[in-house]
Scaffold this active site. Structure first.
Site, mmCIF file in Angstrom:
data_model
loop_
_atom_site.group_PDB
_atom_site.id
_atom_site.type_symbol
_atom_site.label_atom_id
_atom_site.label_comp_id
_atom_site.label_asym_id
_atom_site.label_seq_id
_atom_site.Cartn_x
_atom_site.Cartn_y
_atom_site.Cartn_z
ATOM 1 N N THR A 236 0.853 -1.199 0.000
ATOM 2 C CA THR A 236 0.000 0.000 0.000
ATOM 3 C C THR A 236 0.889 1.250 0.000
ATOM 4 O O THR A 236 0.410 2.334 0.303
ATOM 5 C CB THR A 236 -0.941 0.037 1.227
ATOM 6 O OG1 THR A 236 -0.169 -0.083 2.410
ATOM 7 C CG2 THR A 236 -1.982 -1.058 1.184
ATOM 8 N N ARG A 238 3.917 2.401 -2.570
ATOM 9 C CA ARG A 238 3.926 2.907 -3.942
ATOM 10 C C ARG A 238 4.256 1.758 -4.885
ATOM 11 O O ARG A 238 5.109 0.909 -4.573
ATOM 12 C CB ARG A 238 4.979 4.018 -4.127
ATOM 13 C CG ARG A 238 4.606 5.380 -3.559
ATOM 14 C CD ARG A 238 3.473 6.073 -4.328
ATOM 15 N NE ARG A 238 3.143 7.384 -3.796
ATOM 16 C CZ ARG A 238 2.234 7.622 -2.834
ATOM 17 N NH1 ARG A 238 1.544 6.632 -2.308
ATOM 18 N NH2 ARG A 238 1.992 8.856 -2.434
ATOM 19 N N GLU A 267 -0.687 4.120 -12.651
ATOM 20 C CA GLU A 267 -2.056 4.249 -12.122
ATOM 21 C C GLU A 267 -2.843 5.207 -13.014
ATOM 22 O O GLU A 267 -2.319 6.275 -13.351
ATOM 23 C CB GLU A 267 -2.011 4.766 -10.684
ATOM 24 C CG GLU A 267 -1.375 3.739 -9.752
ATOM 25 C CD GLU A 267 -1.390 4.164 -8.288
ATOM 26 O OE1 GLU A 267 -1.947 5.236 -7.972
ATOM 27 O OE2 GLU A 267 -0.851 3.423 -7.461
ATOM 28 N N HIS A 286 -5.952 2.382 -5.231
ATOM 29 C CA HIS A 286 -5.231 3.358 -4.393
ATOM 30 C C HIS A 286 -6.186 4.089 -3.428
ATOM 31 O O HIS A 286 -6.352 5.312 -3.487
ATOM 32 C CB HIS A 286 -4.490 4.376 -5.283
ATOM 33 C CG HIS A 286 -3.342 5.033 -4.591
ATOM 34 N ND1 HIS A 286 -2.186 5.422 -5.246
ATOM 35 C CD2 HIS A 286 -3.161 5.401 -3.294
ATOM 36 C CE1 HIS A 286 -1.356 5.987 -4.390
ATOM 37 N NE2 HIS A 286 -1.927 5.987 -3.189
HETATM 38 P P1 NAP Z 1 6.903 7.594 7.380
HETATM 39 O O1 NAP Z 1 6.347 7.834 8.726
HETATM 40 O O2 NAP Z 1 7.904 8.537 6.815
HETATM 41 O O3 NAP Z 1 7.499 6.115 7.377
HETATM 42 C C1 NAP Z 1 8.335 5.611 6.397
HETATM 43 C C2 NAP Z 1 9.338 4.683 7.063
HETATM 44 O O4 NAP Z 1 10.105 4.042 6.051
HETATM 45 C C3 NAP Z 1 10.325 5.414 7.980
HETATM 46 O O5 NAP Z 1 10.437 4.692 9.178
HETATM 47 C C4 NAP Z 1 11.629 5.382 7.194
HETATM 48 O O6 NAP Z 1 12.770 5.292 7.971
HETATM 49 C C5 NAP Z 1 11.472 4.085 6.421
HETATM 50 N N1 NAP Z 1 12.284 4.086 5.213
HETATM 51 C C6 NAP Z 1 12.469 5.086 4.329
HETATM 52 N N2 NAP Z 1 13.249 4.656 3.306
HETATM 53 C C7 NAP Z 1 13.580 3.384 3.589
HETATM 54 C C8 NAP Z 1 14.371 2.416 2.932
HETATM 55 N N3 NAP Z 1 14.988 2.669 1.788
HETATM 56 N N4 NAP Z 1 14.494 1.202 3.495
HETATM 57 C C9 NAP Z 1 13.896 0.923 4.674
HETATM 58 N N5 NAP Z 1 13.134 1.792 5.348
HETATM 59 C C10 NAP Z 1 12.969 3.005 4.796
HETATM 60 O O7 NAP Z 1 5.736 7.519 6.305
HETATM 61 P P2 NAP Z 1 4.234 7.012 6.510
HETATM 62 O O8 NAP Z 1 3.378 8.138 6.892
HETATM 63 O O9 NAP Z 1 4.249 5.772 7.340
HETATM 64 O O10 NAP Z 1 3.890 6.644 4.974
HETATM 65 C C11 NAP Z 1 4.650 5.687 4.272
HETATM 66 C C12 NAP Z 1 4.291 5.672 2.813
HETATM 67 O O11 NAP Z 1 3.030 5.068 2.628
HETATM 68 C C13 NAP Z 1 4.129 7.039 2.141
HETATM 69 O O12 NAP Z 1 5.362 7.587 1.757
HETATM 70 C C14 NAP Z 1 3.241 6.743 0.969
HETATM 71 O O13 NAP Z 1 4.017 6.440 -0.170
HETATM 72 C C15 NAP Z 1 2.480 5.508 1.404
HETATM 73 N N6 NAP Z 1 1.037 5.791 1.614
HETATM 74 C C16 NAP Z 1 0.136 5.217 0.803
HETATM 75 C C17 NAP Z 1 -1.211 5.436 1.003
HETATM 76 C C18 NAP Z 1 -2.231 4.810 0.119
HETATM 77 O O14 NAP Z 1 -3.271 5.416 -0.103
HETATM 78 N N7 NAP Z 1 -2.028 3.608 -0.364
HETATM 79 C C19 NAP Z 1 -1.634 6.276 2.031
HETATM 80 C C20 NAP Z 1 -0.687 6.844 2.846
HETATM 81 C C21 NAP Z 1 0.660 6.581 2.631
HETATM 82 P P3 NAP Z 1 13.279 6.462 8.958
HETATM 83 O O15 NAP Z 1 12.593 6.140 10.255
HETATM 84 O O16 NAP Z 1 14.755 6.313 8.993
HETATM 85 O O17 NAP Z 1 12.830 7.769 8.357
HETATM 86 C C1 GLV Z 2 -1.280 8.321 -0.576
HETATM 87 O O1 GLV Z 2 -0.862 7.473 -1.300
HETATM 88 C C2 GLV Z 2 -0.457 9.172 0.213
HETATM 89 O O2 GLV Z 2 0.768 9.140 0.050
HETATM 90 O O3 GLV Z 2 -1.028 9.943 1.013
#
Ligand code: NAP
Ligand code: GLV
Length: 323
Positions: A236, A238, A267, A286
């Site tokens: 979920t 990217r 997408e 998505h």
């Molecule tokens: P977040 O709080 O920034 O969490 C991302 C985590 O991934 C952080 O702990 C980060 O490490 C870690 N990370 C970054 N690059 C990495 C790598 N190369 N290898 C291993 N770990 C890595 O972000 P979030 O709010 O949880 O959101 C995460 C992602 O979900 C978003 O960027 C978005 O693409 C996706 N998303 C999708 C939807 C959807 O509708 N499907 C909705 C919301 C979000 P650090 O702790 O060192 O920073």
């Molecule tokens: C959705 O994919 C988001 O990154 O908020």
């Protein structure tokens, strides 16, 4: 002369009204059609603020056309659609919508995990198609969730929210993340592993990292070959993080058991994409953050970020150029 904001897709009326009482607002108002590139390039020429969705590529060309732009406000937490470095070079602030969508996205991720494990979509289609002859012992059997091992790649906000759901199902939780988090290991009772052993030991693997060029096809043929035969991959985050051709082959050949995908390399995914022909994949358009309340909160936060910057205040949730 009021400052001008351009919005690349229709936002809720109440938010438009609020913005319009302070600024001149222009908007691409078609609900399901992204703003054409040439329209976007023209619209940005004189604007002060931009509110955009993840469907818009805010790259160097757009940024350099926008001579007065002060702030780019993405209505999403992921901001891989924006060239943050190019914006920083022009002194433009970039903001996103972290936090407000964490729980909703974790809910959907867990729902996808459960749907893939218990073949819910397939079973529902089976019933509706009239194929259901009689109850039988091994009919439509899936994988257990309760007590299974969950591997999370990326222990950030959503990753952590996922752990809380997994704990309700007595799952053993492994995680791999850029930064190891010993405090979270203690607090949540989870275990750190490098990616290879995590792939080998998990029954479910959830990808929760942001997309960047560095993680393009992080999960490819080799990584899929390390997974258990009964493993289920959930993405979920990217689409570009998973090599879809390799995933298709692994699912088709029974190298892994199933997948749940909310995001795709392209997408919308083409309806004739091979992945959509497989019975062991659950696919969604998505919708990770798509609850009414959360989408309202995202729009509100995006609007507040723009208003703050254009009123000379600090943005609420800025994106750091180096991250
Ligand atoms: P977040 O709080 O920034 O969490 C991302 C985590 O991934 C952080 O702990 C980060 O490490 C870690 N990370 C970054 N690059 C990495 C790598 N190369 N290898 C291993 N770990 C890595 O972000 P979030 O709010 O949880 O959101 C995460 C992602 O979900 C978003 O960027 C978005 O693409 C996706 N998303 C999708 C939807 C959807 O509708 N499907 C909705 C919301 C979000 P650090 O702790 O060192 O920073
Ligand atoms: C959705 O994919 C988001 O990154 O908020």
């Amino acid at each position: 002369m009021p400052k001008t904001i351009y919005i690349t897709r229709k936002l809720p009326e109440v938010i438009i009204e609020k913005l319009s009482s302070h600024f001149q607002v222009r908007m691409w108002d078609q609900e399901d059609v992204p703003v054409p590139r040439e329209v976007l390039l023209k619209e940005v020429e004189d604007i002060d603020g931009l509110i955009c969705l993840l469907t818009e590529q805010i790259d160097e060309e757009v940024i350099y056309k926008a001579q007065n732009l002060k702030v780019i406000s993405n209505v999403a937490v992921g901001y891989n659609n924006i060239d943050v470095q190019a914006a920083a070079r022009k002194g433009i602030i970039v903001t996103n919508t972290p936090g407000v969508l964490t729980e909703t996205t974790a809910d959907l991720t867990f729902a996808l995990l459960m749907a893939a494990a218990r073949r819910i979509v397939y079973a529902s289609d089976y019933l509706r198609s009239g194929e259901w002859g009689a109850w039988s012992l091994m009919q439509l059997t899936g994988q257990d969730i309760y007590g299974a091992t969950l591997g999370i790649i990326g222990l950030g906000r959503i990753g952590e929210a996922l752990v809380k759901r997994a704990k309700g199902f007595d799952m053993r939780v492994l995680y791999y993340s850029r930064t190891r988090k010993p405090d979270k290991e203690q607090e949540l009772g989870i275990h750190y592993m490098e990616m290879e052993p995590l792939l080998q030991h998990s029954d479910f693997i959830c990808i929760m990292i942001p997309y960047s060029k560095e993680v393009h096809h992080l999960i490819g043929k080799k990584e899929l070959s390390l997974m258990k035969k009964n493993a289920i991959l959930i993405n979920t985050a990217r689409g570009g993080i998973v090599d879809e051709d390799a995933l298709y082959q692994a699912l088709k050949n029974g190298e892994i058991w199933g997948a749940g995908l909310d995001v795709f390399e392209q997408e919308p995914i083409r309806v004739d994409h091979p992945l959509l022909s497989l019975p062991n994949v659950v696919t969604l358009p998505h919708i990770g953050s798509a609850s009414v309340k959360t989408r309202m909160n995202m729009a509100q936060l995006a609007a507040d970020n723009v208003m703050n910057v254009l009123n000379g205040k600090q943005p609420i949730t800025p994106v750091r150029a180096e991250s």
